[in-house]
Scaffold this active site. Structure first.
Site, mmCIF file in Angstrom:
data_model
loop_
_atom_site.group_PDB
_atom_site.id
_atom_site.type_symbol
_atom_site.label_atom_id
_atom_site.label_comp_id
_atom_site.label_asym_id
_atom_site.label_seq_id
_atom_site.Cartn_x
_atom_site.Cartn_y
_atom_site.Cartn_z
ATOM 1 N N GLU A 72 41.063 38.860 55.038
ATOM 2 C CA GLU A 72 41.589 38.991 56.193
ATOM 3 C C GLU A 72 41.129 40.453 57.632
ATOM 4 O O GLU A 72 41.214 41.295 57.418
ATOM 5 C CB GLU A 72 43.239 38.437 55.861
ATOM 6 C CG GLU A 72 43.302 37.540 55.459
ATOM 7 C CD GLU A 72 45.297 38.045 54.703
ATOM 8 O OE1 GLU A 72 45.656 36.567 54.824
ATOM 9 O OE2 GLU A 72 45.522 38.134 54.968
ATOM 10 N N CYS A 85 41.924 45.128 63.312
ATOM 11 C CA CYS A 85 42.530 45.683 61.704
ATOM 12 C C CYS A 85 41.882 45.509 61.308
ATOM 13 O O CYS A 85 41.782 43.689 60.791
ATOM 14 C CB CYS A 85 43.909 45.674 61.396
ATOM 15 S SG CYS A 85 44.500 46.202 60.146
ATOM 16 N N CYS A 141 42.589 45.870 46.503
ATOM 17 C CA CYS A 141 42.631 47.323 46.441
ATOM 18 C C CYS A 141 42.986 48.228 45.049
ATOM 19 O O CYS A 141 43.984 47.322 44.730
ATOM 20 C CB CYS A 141 44.445 47.989 47.632
ATOM 21 S SG CYS A 141 44.392 49.996 47.920
ATOM 22 N N CYS A 179 50.182 50.935 46.072
ATOM 23 C CA CYS A 179 51.898 51.091 46.608
ATOM 24 C C CYS A 179 52.999 50.112 46.433
ATOM 25 O O CYS A 179 52.394 49.364 46.374
ATOM 26 C CB CYS A 179 51.424 51.336 47.962
ATOM 27 S SG CYS A 179 50.251 52.847 48.334
ATOM 28 N N CYS A 214 53.398 47.357 49.337
ATOM 29 C CA CYS A 214 52.042 46.856 49.584
ATOM 30 C C CYS A 214 51.657 45.804 49.051
ATOM 31 O O CYS A 214 51.410 45.480 47.353
ATOM 32 C CB CYS A 214 50.938 48.017 49.982
ATOM 33 S SG CYS A 214 49.112 47.650 50.630
HETATM 34 N N1 SAH Z 1 45.015 51.748 52.414
HETATM 35 C C1 SAH Z 1 44.985 52.242 53.752
HETATM 36 C C2 SAH Z 1 44.934 51.452 54.163
HETATM 37 C C3 SAH Z 1 45.207 50.040 55.052
HETATM 38 S S1 SAH Z 1 47.227 50.093 54.616
HETATM 39 C C4 SAH Z 1 46.332 52.722 54.015
HETATM 40 O O1 SAH Z 1 47.415 52.786 52.785
HETATM 41 O O2 SAH Z 1 45.909 53.886 54.326
HETATM 42 C C5 SAH Z 1 47.778 50.153 56.092
HETATM 43 C C6 SAH Z 1 49.622 50.731 56.388
HETATM 44 O O3 SAH Z 1 50.132 49.532 56.564
HETATM 45 C C7 SAH Z 1 49.849 52.417 55.510
HETATM 46 O O4 SAH Z 1 49.984 53.381 56.339
HETATM 47 C C8 SAH Z 1 50.337 51.129 54.519
HETATM 48 O O5 SAH Z 1 50.662 51.963 53.760
HETATM 49 C C9 SAH Z 1 50.895 50.428 55.607
HETATM 50 N N2 SAH Z 1 51.720 49.143 55.153
HETATM 51 C C10 SAH Z 1 51.642 48.768 53.453
HETATM 52 N N3 SAH Z 1 52.685 47.382 52.774
HETATM 53 C C11 SAH Z 1 53.096 47.807 54.187
HETATM 54 C C12 SAH Z 1 55.090 46.650 54.790
HETATM 55 N N4 SAH Z 1 54.412 46.329 53.565
HETATM 56 N N5 SAH Z 1 54.718 47.346 55.272
HETATM 57 C C13 SAH Z 1 55.041 48.240 56.889
HETATM 58 N N6 SAH Z 1 53.736 48.542 56.565
HETATM 59 C C14 SAH Z 1 52.905 48.901 54.848
HETATM 60 FE FE1 SF4 Z 2 45.662 49.785 48.676
HETATM 61 FE FE2 SF4 Z 2 48.299 51.899 49.217
HETATM 62 FE FE3 SF4 Z 2 46.837 51.236 51.138
HETATM 63 FE FE4 SF4 Z 2 48.238 48.949 50.345
HETATM 64 S S1 SF4 Z 2 49.260 50.319 51.194
HETATM 65 S S2 SF4 Z 2 45.405 49.243 51.168
HETATM 66 S S3 SF4 Z 2 48.002 49.308 48.355
HETATM 67 S S4 SF4 Z 2 45.861 51.965 49.375
#
Ligand code: SAH
Ligand code: SF4
Length: 393
Positions: free
Chosen positions: A115, A128, A135, A139, A142
């Site tokens: 996406e 974006c 991934c 986390c 996420c």
């Molecule tokens: N993997 C990378 C980049 C992608 S995520 C990273 O983790 O930094 C982009 C941002 O969205 C990150 O800060 C992530 O922690 C945040 N994020 C992930 N899931 C989320 C959610 N459900 N609500 C709000 N922010 C979220």
């Molecule tokens: Fe991967 Fe964590 Fe970033 Fe989600 S927030 S894309 S699980 S590194």
């Protein structure tokens, strides 16, 4: 789609592309393109010039057909068309949110889907971009982290995301037209699916193409890479890409960060902060963005805010507060607006910008952390997610 919805598509039913097909020129560095041209018959003496010409057709004018490259001899164009392709991901669906946000689902080799989200803003627009299918990190807040199937995107698939959205926005310049200063797609954030620093080379090569002065021409200041904290690659990002850095910080103690961002068990807060302190010097960028997702009762207390200020002392920083975006089966709740405002206020009074990120495209599940390809949705149960977040039992 609900957490228990059936999987409607089997990724293996889509035939894989044969490896011996024509070579895709998209995503190659200038040096790599030169090499493949020579290997396929372009005289070595001419190769550099040909790269320059082809490069401009592809990345400055957005052309996909060798026949249109009118400053090349006709026979040479026909020869190129036999040996090479200019291939970008295929757009499967496009959804447009009430707020103008566009979410694209694109298909890439192997039948995988990724996406991309385009967020229009006043006088600018941010894309974006995803760096992986899924991934490998997990986390706990996420959605992408619950997707099991993972593969790195190639440089072509990463820069290709920018190219297909420019197609959709009809934003390739007309040859000879005056340079357009306001761009619909003016910024890139590597904040889609995946951990960009687990796919370093491809991300770097793609971003170098985005920044190239004879192509898409985005300044390195308009590109932000977000990492969950892959410490050994942070210094390399400064040296080899030089873009802006964002870090998914999200917690102020190792105990909580271990649970939210499990990579913290490998590189803890202290180790991460040491790497971040070096970043602005090496990359000559102004400040680091600390992303902080607001989870009700988990990381959103006044004490957290004060601890955060202490931790980042001395680092030029901006703290981006992200109201948690819920997804089916998510084990957390979004902090209340009052709580988020109060948290922002404490940070702001300590002298840091503390913008609250407005969720965009929520109606089409395009907001941060909601991305996940349809083929892979719903494979983990709620119980699994909760267990991994340390909330089960
Ligand atoms: N993997 C990378 C980049 C992608 S995520 C990273 O983790 O930094 C982009 C941002 O969205 C990150 O800060 C992530 O922690 C945040 N994020 C992930 N899931 C989320 C959610 N459900 N609500 C709000 N922010 C979220
Ligand atoms: Fe991967 Fe964590 Fe970033 Fe989600 S927030 S894309 S699980 S590194």
């Amino acid at each position: 789609m609900s957490a228990t919805a059936p999987i409607t598509q089997d990724v293996h039913t889509i035939p894989r592309k044969l490896p011996e097909g024509p070579i895709n020129l998209v995503g190659l560095t200038r040096d790599a393109m030169r090499e493949v041209l020579i290997a396929h018959g372009t005289p070595e003496k001419q190769a550099k010039m040909r790269v320059g010409q082809i490069w401009q057709w592809i990345y400055q004018w957005g052309k996909r057909d060798f026949a249109e490259m009118t400053n090349l001899a006709k026979a040479y164009r026909a020869d190129l068309a036999e040996k090479f392709v200019i291939e970008v991901p295929e757009v499967v669906t496009r959804q447009v949110s009430e707020d103008g946000t566009r979410k694209y689902l694109v298909r890439i080799a192997g039948g995988h889907e990724v996406e991309i989200v385009y967020i229009p803003e006043e006088g600018r627009g941010t894309l974006c971009v995803s760096s992986q299918v899924g991934c490998t990190l997990t986390c706990s807040f996420c959605h992408t982290g619950t997707q099991k199937l993972v593969r790195n995107l190639t440089a072509a698939e990463i820069i290709g995301q920018v190219m297909v959205v420019r197609d959709d926005l009809d934003e390739w310049p007309e040859i000879g037209a005056p340079k357009d200063e306001t761009r619909l797609l003016s910024n890139i954030v590597l904040m889609g699916m995946g951990e960009p620093l687990y796919n370093f080379e491809n991300v770097r090569d793609a971003m170098k193409i985005a920044m190239d002065a004879e192509g898409i021409q985005l300044s390195r200041r308009r590109i932000t890479l977000s990492t969950s904290g892959v410490v050994p690659e942070i210094a390399r990002t400064a040296q080899e890409i030089g873009c802006q850095l964002a870090v998914s910080f999200h917690a102020t103690t190792d105990e909580v960060r271990d649970r939210l961002v499990p990579i913290n068990k490998r590189w803890n807060i202290e180790t991460l902060l040491a790497a971040l302190r070096e970043y602005p010097k090496v990359s000559n960028s102004e400040r680091i963005t600390f992303e902080y997702v607001m989870l009700d009762g988990v990381n959103d207390s006044d004490e957290d805010a004060r601890r955060l200020i202490k931790l980042i002392e001395g680092i030029p920083a901006k703290i981006n507060l992200i109201p948690f975006n819920e997804w089916p089966g998510a084990p957390y709740k979004r902090s209340s607006n009052n709580r988020i405002r109060r948290f922002a206020d404490i940070i702001y009074k300590a002298g840091y910008a503390s913008p609250i990120r407005t969720p965009r495209g929520e109606d089409i599940m395009a907001a941060c952390g909601q991305l996940k390809s349809a083929t892979e949705r719903a494979r983990k149960s709620r119980r699994q997610i909760e267990a991994e977040a340390g909330l089960g039992g």
